[in-house]
Design an enzyme around this catalytic site. Structure first.
Site, PDB file in Angstrom:
ATOM      1  N   HIS A   1       0.825  -1.215   0.000  1.00 39.95           N
ATOM      2  CA  HIS A   1       0.000   0.000   0.000  1.00 39.95           C
ATOM      3  C   HIS A   1       0.858   1.263   0.000  1.00 39.95           C
ATOM      4  O   HIS A   1       0.585   2.213   0.735  1.00 39.95           O
ATOM      5  CB  HIS A   1      -0.949   0.023   1.217  1.00 39.95           C
ATOM      6  CG  HIS A   1      -1.771  -1.207   1.375  1.00 39.95           C
ATOM      7  ND1 HIS A   1      -2.444  -1.508   2.520  1.00 39.95           N
ATOM      8  CD2 HIS A   1      -2.032  -2.213   0.517  1.00 39.95           C
ATOM      9  CE1 HIS A   1      -3.077  -2.660   2.382  1.00 39.95           C
ATOM     10  NE2 HIS A   1      -2.834  -3.098   1.170  1.00 39.95           N
TER      11      HIS A   1
ATOM     12  N   HIS B   1      -7.973 -10.869  11.944  1.00 37.96           N
ATOM     13  CA  HIS B   1      -8.018  -9.648  11.123  1.00 37.96           C
ATOM     14  C   HIS B   1      -8.492 -10.005   9.724  1.00 37.96           C
ATOM     15  O   HIS B   1      -8.016 -10.969   9.117  1.00 37.96           O
ATOM     16  CB  HIS B   1      -6.604  -9.064  11.092  1.00 37.96           C
ATOM     17  CG  HIS B   1      -6.449  -7.762  10.376  1.00 37.96           C
ATOM     18  ND1 HIS B   1      -7.484  -6.874  10.149  1.00 37.96           N
ATOM     19  CD2 HIS B   1      -5.340  -7.184   9.831  1.00 37.96           C
ATOM     20  CE1 HIS B   1      -7.014  -5.824   9.497  1.00 37.96           C
ATOM     21  NE2 HIS B   1      -5.729  -5.987   9.287  1.00 37.96           N
TER      22      HIS B   1
ATOM     23  N   GLU C   1      -8.137  -8.224   6.923  1.00 38.51           N
ATOM     24  CA  GLU C   1      -7.347  -7.794   5.760  1.00 38.51           C
ATOM     25  C   GLU C   1      -6.752  -9.010   5.054  1.00 38.51           C
ATOM     26  O   GLU C   1      -6.333  -9.994   5.678  1.00 38.51           O
ATOM     27  CB  GLU C   1      -6.250  -6.803   6.174  1.00 38.51           C
ATOM     28  CG  GLU C   1      -5.662  -6.114   4.954  1.00 38.51           C
ATOM     29  CD  GLU C   1      -4.857  -4.854   5.255  1.00 38.51           C
ATOM     30  OE1 GLU C   1      -4.525  -4.613   6.424  1.00 38.51           O
ATOM     31  OE2 GLU C   1      -4.543  -4.124   4.289  1.00 38.51           O
TER      32      GLU C   1
ATOM     33  N   ASP D   1      -4.131  -9.939   3.586  1.00 38.20           N
ATOM     34  CA  ASP D   1      -2.816 -10.558   3.774  1.00 38.20           C
ATOM     35  C   ASP D   1      -2.871 -11.628   4.870  1.00 38.20           C
ATOM     36  O   ASP D   1      -1.958 -12.441   4.996  1.00 38.20           O
ATOM     37  CB  ASP D   1      -1.724  -9.524   4.078  1.00 38.20           C
ATOM     38  CG  ASP D   1      -2.105  -8.506   5.126  1.00 38.20           C
ATOM     39  OD1 ASP D   1      -3.304  -8.291   5.360  1.00 38.20           O
ATOM     40  OD2 ASP D   1      -1.190  -7.906   5.729  1.00 38.20           O
TER      41      ASP D   1
ATOM     42  N   HIS E   1      -5.211  -2.008  13.027  1.00 36.22           N
ATOM     43  CA  HIS E   1      -5.508  -0.738  12.390  1.00 36.22           C
ATOM     44  C   HIS E   1      -6.803  -0.756  11.570  1.00 36.22           C
ATOM     45  O   HIS E   1      -7.065   0.194  10.830  1.00 36.22           O
ATOM     46  CB  HIS E   1      -4.345  -0.339  11.455  1.00 36.22           C
ATOM     47  CG  HIS E   1      -4.171  -1.331  10.309  1.00 36.22           C
ATOM     48  ND1 HIS E   1      -4.169  -0.921   9.007  1.00 36.22           N
ATOM     49  CD2 HIS E   1      -4.079  -2.661  10.277  1.00 36.22           C
ATOM     50  CE1 HIS E   1      -4.027  -1.980   8.205  1.00 36.22           C
ATOM     51  NE2 HIS E   1      -3.955  -3.034   8.975  1.00 36.22           N
TER      52      HIS E   1
ATOM     53  N   ASP F   1      -1.425  -7.741  13.505  1.00 32.02           N
ATOM     54  CA  ASP F   1      -0.603  -6.656  12.967  1.00 32.02           C
ATOM     55  C   ASP F   1       0.231  -5.961  14.058  1.00 32.02           C
ATOM     56  O   ASP F   1       1.325  -5.449  13.769  1.00 32.02           O
ATOM     57  CB  ASP F   1      -1.490  -5.609  12.280  1.00 32.02           C
ATOM     58  CG  ASP F   1      -1.839  -5.982  10.845  1.00 32.02           C
ATOM     59  OD1 ASP F   1      -1.082  -6.746  10.216  1.00 32.02           O
ATOM     60  OD2 ASP F   1      -2.880  -5.512  10.356  1.00 32.02           O
TER      61      ASP F   1
ATOM     62  N   TYR G   1       6.997  -0.044  10.672  1.00 38.79           N
ATOM     63  CA  TYR G   1       5.660  -0.636  10.572  1.00 38.79           C
ATOM     64  C   TYR G   1       4.645   0.226  11.329  1.00 38.79           C
ATOM     65  O   TYR G   1       3.565   0.554  10.813  1.00 38.79           O
ATOM     66  CB  TYR G   1       5.674  -2.071  11.130  1.00 38.79           C
ATOM     67  CG  TYR G   1       4.416  -2.820  10.822  1.00 38.79           C
ATOM     68  CD1 TYR G   1       4.305  -3.585   9.665  1.00 38.79           C
ATOM     69  CD2 TYR G   1       3.314  -2.734  11.659  1.00 38.79           C
ATOM     70  CE1 TYR G   1       3.138  -4.251   9.355  1.00 38.79           C
ATOM     71  CE2 TYR G   1       2.146  -3.396  11.364  1.00 38.79           C
ATOM     72  CZ  TYR G   1       2.061  -4.149  10.209  1.00 38.79           C
ATOM     73  OH  TYR G   1       0.894  -4.797   9.909  1.00 38.79           O
TER      74      TYR G   1
ATOM     75  N   HIS H   1       3.168 -10.538  11.075  1.00 38.22           N
ATOM     76  CA  HIS H   1       4.225 -10.155  10.122  1.00 38.22           C
ATOM     77  C   HIS H   1       5.571 -10.174  10.836  1.00 38.22           C
ATOM     78  O   HIS H   1       5.694  -9.697  11.973  1.00 38.22           O
ATOM     79  CB  HIS H   1       4.010  -8.737   9.597  1.00 38.22           C
ATOM     80  CG  HIS H   1       2.792  -8.561   8.746  1.00 38.22           C
ATOM     81  ND1 HIS H   1       2.611  -9.203   7.543  1.00 38.22           N
ATOM     82  CD2 HIS H   1       1.695  -7.790   8.922  1.00 38.22           C
ATOM     83  CE1 HIS H   1       1.452  -8.838   7.017  1.00 38.22           C
ATOM     84  NE2 HIS H   1       0.869  -7.983   7.837  1.00 38.22           N
TER      85      HIS H   1
HETATM   86 FE1  FEO Z   1      -3.852  -5.129   8.346  1.00 38.74          FE
HETATM   87 FE2  FEO Z   1      -1.254  -7.244   7.948  1.00 38.74          FE
HETATM   88  O1  FEO Z   1      -2.940  -6.531   7.602  1.00 38.74           O
END
Ligand code: FEO
Length: 398
Positions: free
Chosen positions: A25, A79, A81, A83, A146, A165, A193, A227
Site C-alpha cells: 500500500h 483480522h 485484511e 494478507d 488498524h 498486525d 511498521y 508479520h
Molecule cells: Fe492489516 Fe497485515 O494486515
C-alpha cells in the site's frame, strides 16, 4: 519441502515468506514481508490466521507436515485484511467443518463481505474464551489497530500472544525468532511498521498496548505477530518501544524534506538543516527524488520539526512533494507539539511553496514563520536570512 517451525510443544509457525514483496500500500518493503499463521495441535486443531492468497500453497504445505489440513477444527481470524484472511477459502475447502472465530461485529461483517456467509462463523468479543482442549484461547478486540475488526488472541497455557498486525514488522527472514536476527534491524522495522500502518490510530493502539501489558510480562513468553519475526527474548523491549510509539511524544529533531528543479530549493533545505544542527538539534535532509515517503515517515514519527520545500512547477508544488504530503497527512494525527516550516523558490509565482505551507497548516502543525519563498536563486545573504528564521522557529517553540 517446506517445514513448520515449533514455537512451543504442539504450537507451530506455518506461514509464508514473501521475499520479493517490495511494496505494501505504498510502504516500501525493501526486506520483504512474511504472512505468519500459527497451528495449535490440541483436542481441537486450531489455525490462527492464514496467509495472503499468493502463499496459500506454502501455508497448506507447512500445515501438512504436522497434520492433515482437513483435521482443522477451529480457524481464528484475528483480522479481515487479505494478507491474513486470503487463504481462508482454501483452508475451508480442505476443512469444511471448521468454525471461523472472528471479532463481532466487524470481523463477521468483513469476512462475510469478502468470502460470503456459507462458512460456519462464530463472533467473539473481548472477554470471550474458547476451550480447545488443554488450552483456552482468550480474545481481546483491538479495534482500529488498524482496522475496525482487529483482535488479538492469547493462549495462557503457552503464554503466547497472537498479536496479528500489532508488534509486526515487514521483514522476511529464514529465522523466525528475534534472537536469531539483528535486534537493531528489527526495532527499526517495527518502528517503520508502526509509523506507516498504525500511527493514525495512536489512541486505540495505546489502549491495545495497555491491554497487552495487563497480561503481565511474566505471562508473555512469546509475542507472535502476523508479520515478521516472533518476539521471544526481547518481549519487554518491543513493549517499551511501543510505549514510545503510542505516546505520540516528539523529540527535538528535524526532518527536512524537499524536491528541487535547479538546486535553489535544495540550497534552502541545506541552510535550514544546518541551522538546526548548529542549534544542537539533530536534523536530516530527505530529497524526494531519492528518498521514499515511508522511510521519511519512520524518521518523522518522533520528530518535532517538519520542514518541507518545493519550488513552483506549473502553478503547483512538485508532484513528489504532493505525494509525500498526501501520505504524511493521512498518517499523522494532529499533534500540537509538531512544528512546520514551508519553503521553496519560484520563477514568477510562489504557488508551490505557499501550497506546501497550506498543507502543513491543515495538518495542525505550529507555524511560527510564514512560508519562506525566494524568487529565482537564493544568494548567501538570503541563505543567512533563512538560517535566522529557522533559529527563530526553534526559539519560538522551545
Ligand atoms: Fe492489516 Fe497485515 O494486515
Amino acid at each position: 519441502m517446506l517445514t513448520a517451525t515449533q514455537l512451543k510443544p504442539d504450537v507451530y509457525w506455518v506461514g509464508g515468506v514473501d521475499w520479493n514483496a517490495r511494496s505494501f500500500h505504498g510502504y516500501t518493503t525493501e526486506d520483504g514481508i512474511t504472512y505468519n499463521a500459527y497451528l495449535i495441535m490440541d483436542e481441537k486443531v486450531t489455525l490462527v490466521d492464514t496467509a495472503k492468497c499468493t502463499h496459500t500453497a506454502d501455508l497448506v504445505e507447512r500445515i501438512s507436515t504436522i497434520v492433515d489440513p482437513s483435521k482443522i477444527d477451529v480457524l481464528v481470524s484475528n483480522h479481515v485484511e487479505m494478507d491474513h484472511s486470503g487463504s481462508i477459502p482454501a483452508i475451508m475447502e480442505l476443512a469444511p467443518n471448521a468454525t471461523i472465530y472472528t471479532s463481532a461485529p466487524a470481523g463477521l461483517n468483513g469476512l462475510k463481505a469478502h468470502y460470503g456467509d456459507a462458512y460456519s462463523y462464530q463472533g467473539v468479543k473481548t472477554g470471550d474464551t474458547l476451550c480447545i482442549g488443554k488450552r483456552t484461547l482468550a480474545f481481546v478486540q483491538t479495534p482500529m489497530v488498524h482496522w475496525p475488526d482487529n483482535m488479538v488472541t492469547y493462549d495462557a497455557y503457552d503464554k503466547i500472544l497472537f498479536s496479528n498486525d500489532a508488534f509486526g514488522q515487514h521483514f522476511a527472514s529464514s529465522a523466525r525468532f528475534d534472537d536469531e536476527n539483528d535486534l537493531n534491524e528489527l526495532m527499526i522495522q517495527a518502528k517503520k511498521y508502526y509509523a506507516n500502518i498504525v500511527q493514525p490510530y495512536g489512541p486505540q493502539a495505546k489502549r491495545a498496548v495497555e491491554a497487552v501489558k495487563g497480561i503481565g510480562i511474566e505471562n508473555l513468553d512469546l509475542i507472535a505477530p502476523a508479520h515478521g519475526i516472533i518476539w521471544r527474548s526481547n518481549v519487554a523491549d518491543v513493549l517499551a518501544a511501543y510505549d514510545g510509539f503510542v505516546s505520540g511524544e516528539v523529540a527535538d529533531k528535524a526532518v527536512v524534506v524537499y524536491d528541487s528543479m535547479w538546486h535553489s530549493t535544495e540550497k534552502m533545505a541545506k541552510a535550514i538543516c544546518e541551522a538546526f544542527v548548529e542549534e544542537g538539534i539533530p536534523a536530516r535532509i530527505y530529497d524526494l527524488k531519492v528518498d521514499h515517503p515511508s522511510n521519511i515517515m519512520t524518521d518523522f514519527l518522533d520528530a518535532k520539526y517538519l520542514c518541507a520545500g518545493s519550488p513552483t512547477l506549473n502553478s503547483q508544488m512538485l508532484p513528489t512533494m504532493a505525494n509525500f504530503l498526501t501520505y504524511m497527512r493521512g498518517l499523522s494525527p494532529k499533534n500540537a507539539q509538531r512544528v512546520g516550516l514551508a519553503f521553496g523558490s519560484y520563477g514568477w509565482a510562489p504557488l508551490g511553496p505557499n501550497n506546501v505551507g497550506k498543507v502543513l497548516e491543515e495538518c495542525g502543525f505550529q507555524l511560527p514563520e510564514k512560508t519562506i519563498t525566494r524568487n529565482w536563486v537564493p544568494d548567501q545573504a538570503f541563505l543567512d536570512e533563512i538560517q535566522a528564521k529557522t533559529r527563530a522557529v526553534i526559539e519560538a517553540t522551545k
